[in-house]
Design a protein around this motif. Sequence first.
Motif, PDB file in Angstrom:
ATOM      1  N   GLU A 173       0.891  -1.150  -0.132  1.00  0.00           N
ATOM      2  CA  GLU A 173       0.048   0.173  -0.089  1.00  0.00           C
ATOM      3  C   GLU A 173       0.949   1.293   0.011  1.00  0.00           C
ATOM      4  O   GLU A 173       0.641   2.428  -0.684  1.00  0.00           O
ATOM      5  N   ARG A 174       1.759   1.408   0.788  1.00  0.00           N
ATOM      6  CA  ARG A 174       2.735   2.528   0.954  1.00  0.00           C
ATOM      7  C   ARG A 174       4.134   2.495   0.408  1.00  0.00           C
ATOM      8  O   ARG A 174       4.708   3.533   0.270  1.00  0.00           O
ATOM      9  N   HIS A 175       4.469   1.286  -0.045  1.00  0.00           N
ATOM     10  CA  HIS A 175       5.542   1.325  -0.777  1.00  0.00           C
ATOM     11  C   HIS A 175       6.983   1.459   0.101  1.00  0.00           C
ATOM     12  O   HIS A 175       7.715   2.079  -0.581  1.00  0.00           O
ATOM     13  N   MET A 176       6.692   1.387   1.101  1.00  0.00           N
ATOM     14  CA  MET A 176       7.701   1.542   2.308  1.00  0.00           C
ATOM     15  C   MET A 176       8.202   0.187   2.654  1.00  0.00           C
ATOM     16  O   MET A 176       7.633  -0.748   2.994  1.00  0.00           O
ATOM     17  N   THR A 177       9.751  -0.204   2.329  1.00  0.00           N
ATOM     18  CA  THR A 177      10.209  -1.494   2.783  1.00  0.00           C
ATOM     19  C   THR A 177      10.300  -1.374   4.276  1.00  0.00           C
ATOM     20  O   THR A 177      10.356  -2.598   4.869  1.00  0.00           O
ATOM     21  N   ASN A 178      10.752  -0.425   5.156  1.00  0.00           N
ATOM     22  CA  ASN A 178      11.103  -0.289   6.441  1.00  0.00           C
ATOM     23  C   ASN A 178       9.547  -0.205   7.162  1.00  0.00           C
ATOM     24  O   ASN A 178       9.152   1.092   7.227  1.00  0.00           O
ATOM     25  N   VAL A 179       8.889  -1.194   7.503  1.00  0.00           N
ATOM     26  CA  VAL A 179       7.593  -1.000   8.073  1.00  0.00           C
ATOM     27  C   VAL A 179       7.768  -0.131   9.425  1.00  0.00           C
ATOM     28  O   VAL A 179       6.651   0.483   9.743  1.00  0.00           O
ATOM     29  N   PHE A 224      12.877   5.004   4.963  1.00  0.00           N
ATOM     30  CA  PHE A 224      11.800   4.344   4.638  1.00  0.00           C
ATOM     31  C   PHE A 224      12.287   3.060   4.122  1.00  0.00           C
ATOM     32  O   PHE A 224      11.358   2.153   3.528  1.00  0.00           O
ATOM     33  N   VAL A 225      13.488   3.097   3.706  1.00  0.00           N
ATOM     34  CA  VAL A 225      14.018   1.725   2.801  1.00  0.00           C
ATOM     35  C   VAL A 225      14.802   0.752   3.975  1.00  0.00           C
ATOM     36  O   VAL A 225      14.433  -0.382   4.030  1.00  0.00           O
ATOM     37  N   THR A 226      15.818   1.277   4.846  1.00  0.00           N
ATOM     38  CA  THR A 226      16.570   0.484   5.643  1.00  0.00           C
ATOM     39  C   THR A 226      16.261   1.255   6.866  1.00  0.00           C
ATOM     40  O   THR A 226      15.977   2.063   7.016  1.00  0.00           O
ATOM     41  N   PRO A 227      17.042   0.401   7.973  1.00  0.00           N
ATOM     42  CA  PRO A 227      16.857   0.754   9.431  1.00  0.00           C
ATOM     43  C   PRO A 227      17.368   2.508   9.560  1.00  0.00           C
ATOM     44  O   PRO A 227      18.125   2.867   8.993  1.00  0.00           O
ATOM     45  N   LEU A 243       1.146  12.713  -1.174  1.00  0.00           N
ATOM     46  CA  LEU A 243       2.005  12.325  -2.213  1.00  0.00           C
ATOM     47  C   LEU A 243       2.401  11.013  -2.552  1.00  0.00           C
ATOM     48  O   LEU A 243       2.999  10.544  -3.423  1.00  0.00           O
ATOM     49  N   GLY A 244       2.156  10.052  -1.588  1.00  0.00           N
ATOM     50  CA  GLY A 244       2.488   8.511  -1.536  1.00  0.00           C
ATOM     51  C   GLY A 244       1.361   8.110  -2.547  1.00  0.00           C
ATOM     52  O   GLY A 244       0.311   8.609  -2.854  1.00  0.00           O
ATOM     53  N   PRO A 245       1.565   6.893  -2.875  1.00  0.00           N
ATOM     54  CA  PRO A 245       2.932   6.004  -2.544  1.00  0.00           C
ATOM     55  C   PRO A 245       3.827   6.511  -3.421  1.00  0.00           C
ATOM     56  O   PRO A 245       3.574   6.593  -4.536  1.00  0.00           O
ATOM     57  N   GLY A 246       5.194   6.285  -2.943  1.00  0.00           N
ATOM     58  CA  GLY A 246       6.353   6.668  -3.912  1.00  0.00           C
ATOM     59  C   GLY A 246       6.842   5.221  -4.596  1.00  0.00           C
ATOM     60  O   GLY A 246       6.182   4.134  -4.617  1.00  0.00           O
ATOM     61  N   VAL A 247       8.009   5.242  -4.880  1.00  0.00           N
ATOM     62  CA  VAL A 247       8.677   4.235  -5.547  1.00  0.00           C
ATOM     63  C   VAL A 247       9.258   3.372  -4.569  1.00  0.00           C
ATOM     64  O   VAL A 247      10.268   3.751  -3.894  1.00  0.00           O
ATOM     65  N   PRO A 248       9.207   2.068  -4.335  1.00  0.00           N
ATOM     66  CA  PRO A 248       9.700   1.358  -3.446  1.00  0.00           C
ATOM     67  C   PRO A 248      11.203   1.427  -3.436  1.00  0.00           C
ATOM     68  O   PRO A 248      11.938   1.050  -4.463  1.00  0.00           O
ATOM     69  N   GLY A 249      11.932   1.312  -2.272  1.00  0.00           N
ATOM     70  CA  GLY A 249      13.452   1.427  -2.200  1.00  0.00           C
ATOM     71  C   GLY A 249      14.135   2.467  -2.765  1.00  0.00           C
ATOM     72  O   GLY A 249      15.173   2.529  -2.785  1.00  0.00           O
ATOM     73  N   ILE A 262      11.284  -5.244   8.195  1.00  0.00           N
ATOM     74  CA  ILE A 262      12.046  -4.490   6.863  1.00  0.00           C
ATOM     75  C   ILE A 262      11.901  -5.453   5.645  1.00  0.00           C
ATOM     76  O   ILE A 262      12.665  -6.504   5.709  1.00  0.00           O
ATOM     77  N   PHE A 263      11.346  -5.275   4.581  1.00  0.00           N
ATOM     78  CA  PHE A 263      11.403  -5.961   3.564  1.00  0.00           C
ATOM     79  C   PHE A 263      11.919  -5.630   2.335  1.00  0.00           C
ATOM     80  O   PHE A 263      11.569  -5.479   1.173  1.00  0.00           O
ATOM     81  N   LYS A 264      13.384  -5.153   2.554  1.00  0.00           N
ATOM     82  CA  LYS A 264      14.328  -4.675   1.595  1.00  0.00           C
ATOM     83  C   LYS A 264      14.926  -6.156   1.370  1.00  0.00           C
ATOM     84  O   LYS A 264      15.665  -6.484   2.039  1.00  0.00           O
ATOM     85  N   GLY A 265      14.885  -6.761   0.013  1.00  0.00           N
ATOM     86  CA  GLY A 265      15.731  -7.997  -0.269  1.00  0.00           C
ATOM     87  C   GLY A 265      15.048  -9.036   0.394  1.00  0.00           C
ATOM     88  O   GLY A 265      15.767 -10.100   0.371  1.00  0.00           O
ATOM     89  N   VAL A 266      13.930  -9.058   1.112  1.00  0.00           N
ATOM     90  CA  VAL A 266      13.125 -10.207   1.763  1.00  0.00           C
ATOM     91  C   VAL A 266      11.837  -9.923   0.797  1.00  0.00           C
ATOM     92  O   VAL A 266      11.003  -9.185   0.869  1.00  0.00           O
ATOM     93  N   LYS A 267      11.337 -11.476   0.638  1.00  0.00           N
ATOM     94  CA  LYS A 267      10.034 -11.568   0.346  1.00  0.00           C
ATOM     95  C   LYS A 267       8.764 -11.111   0.793  1.00  0.00           C
ATOM     96  O   LYS A 267       9.089 -11.165   2.372  1.00  0.00           O
ATOM     97  N   LEU A 268       7.915 -10.315   0.545  1.00  0.00           N
ATOM     98  CA  LEU A 268       6.828  -9.977   1.437  1.00  0.00           C
ATOM     99  C   LEU A 268       6.254 -11.216   1.917  1.00  0.00           C
ATOM    100  O   LEU A 268       6.003 -12.006   1.192  1.00  0.00           O
TER     101      LEU A 268
END
Lengths: 248, 114, 579, 82
Positions: free
Chosen positions: A49-55, A129-132, A197-203, B57-63
């Motif tokens: 939904e939000r295209h953020m990898t860091n939940v 939003f991507v990594t810790p 403005l979201g969702p953006g591009v993941p990563g 964190i789902f960077k490089g990890v499958k959802l």
Amino acid sequence: MTRRIRVAIFLPALGLFGVLLAWALVGIPDFGHYRGPYGYLLNRVALPERHMTNVVTSVVFDYRGFDTMGEEFILFAAVLGVVLLLRQGGREQPDELNDSVGSDGVRIGGVLAVGACVLVSLWLIAYGFVTPGGGFQGGAALASSVVLVFLVSSHKAWSGVASDHALDPFDGVGAGGYVVIGLGALIGGLPFLTNVLGPGVPGTLWSGGSAAFVNWSAGMEVAAANLILFTEFIDEYVVPLAAGDTAG
Amino acid sequence: MSVFPYLVAGWICVIGLYGIVTSKHLIHLALCLTVTQSSTYVLLLAVGYVQGGGPPIFKGVKLGTTAVDPVVQSLTLTDIVVSVTVLALILALALDVHDELDTMDPDRIAELQG
Amino acid sequence: MSWMLPLPVVIPLLGAAVNVALDHVTPRWLHTTIALVAVTTGLCFSIIVLVHSMSGETLHWFGGWTPRSGVAIGVGFAVDPLGAGFAVLACALTLAALLYSIPYIEAATRNYDALVIVLCGACCGFALSGDLFNMFVWLELAGVCGYALTGFDIRRMSALQGAVNFAVVNTVGGYFVLIGIALVYARTGALNLAQIGRTLSGQHPSGLLIVAMTLIVCGFLCKAAIVPFHFWLGDAYAVAPAPVCLIFAGIVTDIGLFGVGRVWFTVFDAPFGSHQRFVGDALLWLGIVTALVGGAMALVQQHLKRLLAFSVICHIGIMLVGLGLLSSKGVAGAAMMLLAHGVTTGGLFLAAGLLGVREPVRWTAGLWFCGAIALIGPPYVGVYMGHALIDDAAVELGRHWVQPLIWLAGALAGAAMLRAGAQVFLGLADDYDHGIEEGRDGPVPYLATITTVLVALGTAVSVVPGLAQRVVRGADRFRDRAGYANRVLHGIPMKESAHLPVVLQPTSTESLIYGSAALVFAVALAAFAVRRPDAARTRVFEPVLWPLRQLQTGVIGDYVMWVVVGTAVLGGVWAITLR
Amino acid sequence: MLVASLEPLQYSIFILVAIAATAVVLTRDVQRQIVVNGFYGILLVILFVVFAAPDVALSMLAVSTVGYPLVVLIAIAKGRAK
């Protein structure tokens, strides 16, 4: 009441308190068997939904962004309080305080270290939003790295970097920016703090949508607030020392 | 013993309270407060832990990969950053007390206050 | 109109941020203006929200995160009339405090206005929030502002000690709340109040829930200064500047009680509903003890603001009695008392502040006596309506013995105020250390006008036609857990309700008698204490109160010890009765 | 799977954290206490990593390496100076 009486009343009460607490704690589902549903739901929907990898960051700045605004204002208010308490009576700034670090090597190394730390901190904020990372951790790290300026150079250089005239606007703009972004959505007819403005591009840097701006304003606020705090404490320490030097 | 982590959190809380009540120095007391506070971090994170789960964190990890609860982490991480300022606020008060009374022993302060 | 809900919170916060951002480039009058505008805007919006909350739509999901199949994924404000009313009171009292501060607080004091309005926003947020962790955040924010505002008036040493005690006790209370939240989250996996209540309904009372409730309630009671969590309050309120005391007494103390009511009626009522008598009785007794201790301690104070601080404790105790009855009338009585007491006591703190500005004037004396009588509550004056509603609630539950105890407590505090008024304002005794810092600046007519408005409003609360009926209706909604959960989680609107009359709420004969008797008793006691001060002190006050005063040591270790003792005992009692 | 195999590590870090917290409280000398507290902070960081909470660990790291020590050390120095 003497200390002995206090402890004599306290220990049995603390024992009972501990027993009650333990009684509650053993009622929690076994360690490692979190049952949800809140966290599981968010883990499922945050990326699609939000295209953020860091939940975690998406929770901090999007799903529960309003909580974070409150936390940010705790920081803001605590710093106001420290300033109010420590700056009473208008302390004088020392004219000259000869406390510079002697060796050039130390200074050059220090400056490089400060630069590296600042870069890492900014990276932490930007890619939160991507990594810790994120505004809170990055902001705290940023403030910590700037304090290194004080440690590796002189108080003079430090007070140039961190004066309250320079920092207060950042503090205010960081805290206010958060609210303004929220109000922007409200004026647009959406609920407060809606991620318009979201969702953006993941990563990517823009995976946060407008939460990315919230993230940056929080980062600014946290860094400025911590720096003001450190400035106040460092001045509290250095200024009387300098006064002692001139008197002695 | 799968409730052991929670009991550790409980112990940290209890020992922190013990330190606060028996403290003879305001700075010591303030640090004991942070110890009590750290029990809430440990408890919250333990509550949201999933055995075998990775970071949320789902960077490089499958959802859909098992991950721990992100909510408790977000509650904790802002609290940690805030804790320094609250500690500083209490220390600022303690310093002002010290400026006036030349002591940081809570018992002595009350005595001098009358 | 649900877009208005965040505004009473965020507009004051934004105002504070703007003030700090412009700190070094703009003059102080501009800061004050920004603060006043922010709070006035908050006040206007909270009044509109209050009006709409009587019937209309009252939800706001931040970020647009509406619940999905009964699971809340964001933070929501869910407003009922009592919550909105509390926000109105918070904004109004903050406005009065800011106006009073313009001449009263030194111009050099930076950031004062910003802290005051952040405090206002935090209290509004606490009252409007429908999320357990969000409530905790606002509670902490209100606390942090409070510590700083207590301690900043550094000219007096005791201010610092009061602030340290305030800070440590309330911080520990805050951790208790957070541990309680963690326990509840572990069980339910939810933070939204309605969702937690829904998940817990029908569940068996377990150790986890009992202790979680104990911790959350005790954390809130620390804020509300209920015996034995009350010691910090006397130290803190006695030293904070008068306008700050107005905010503290009127709203900050009360958010603790509000929080207890909120979590009980939305969350813990679900698992413990069948045992609610035990929960209610524990709160009831805590309230009675608090009221009596507060009233009695007020009698022996030689320091005007400390006296008022104990009067606050006394009335908070009476409110807890109303809450502990757990019926609509009881809750409504507590709310009416909160309103009347908050406004009146605030006015009295300002009157005490007036003493520092100039020589005592007769006008101030009039205000003081008027306020004191309003706090005793003779028929249809001041807190009377609150008392009367609590009386009715107690009688409905067959607890006739509650009435004399709480009327007595209120009369004791009232007698203390009458006596102090006679001694300080009328000059009947010279040796009374009123403890007011002399040398404040300010135009007396301006300050006295604000004081008069507050005291007059507080005195008149009971005779506003239709108010009590609306508060009772509000209390009905405050207590309606199923309706609340339906509105919050599924957006089901409430049923249309009958139109309420705009007439004076009739009260029972008993209340009329008790109210009159309380006034007579208070006047007699005050007269005795003024006429024969030595006899009163040595024969009546000292022997009774010696042990109580011994406990008020000012040592922070003792206070935290009592917090742990109180929590452990309350938890133990509930562990035995609720199983 | 990796974390599941770390059971003994989990337990040992919990025990260490509990011991360190006790040590912080029982160290009555504030100067020594801040050292012990720094150690406790690092243990908490490790614990948070074990809990699969890198965000929280970063937060704790930023705070416990500079924030706590700086503020407390200055408070101690101020207390000594008088």
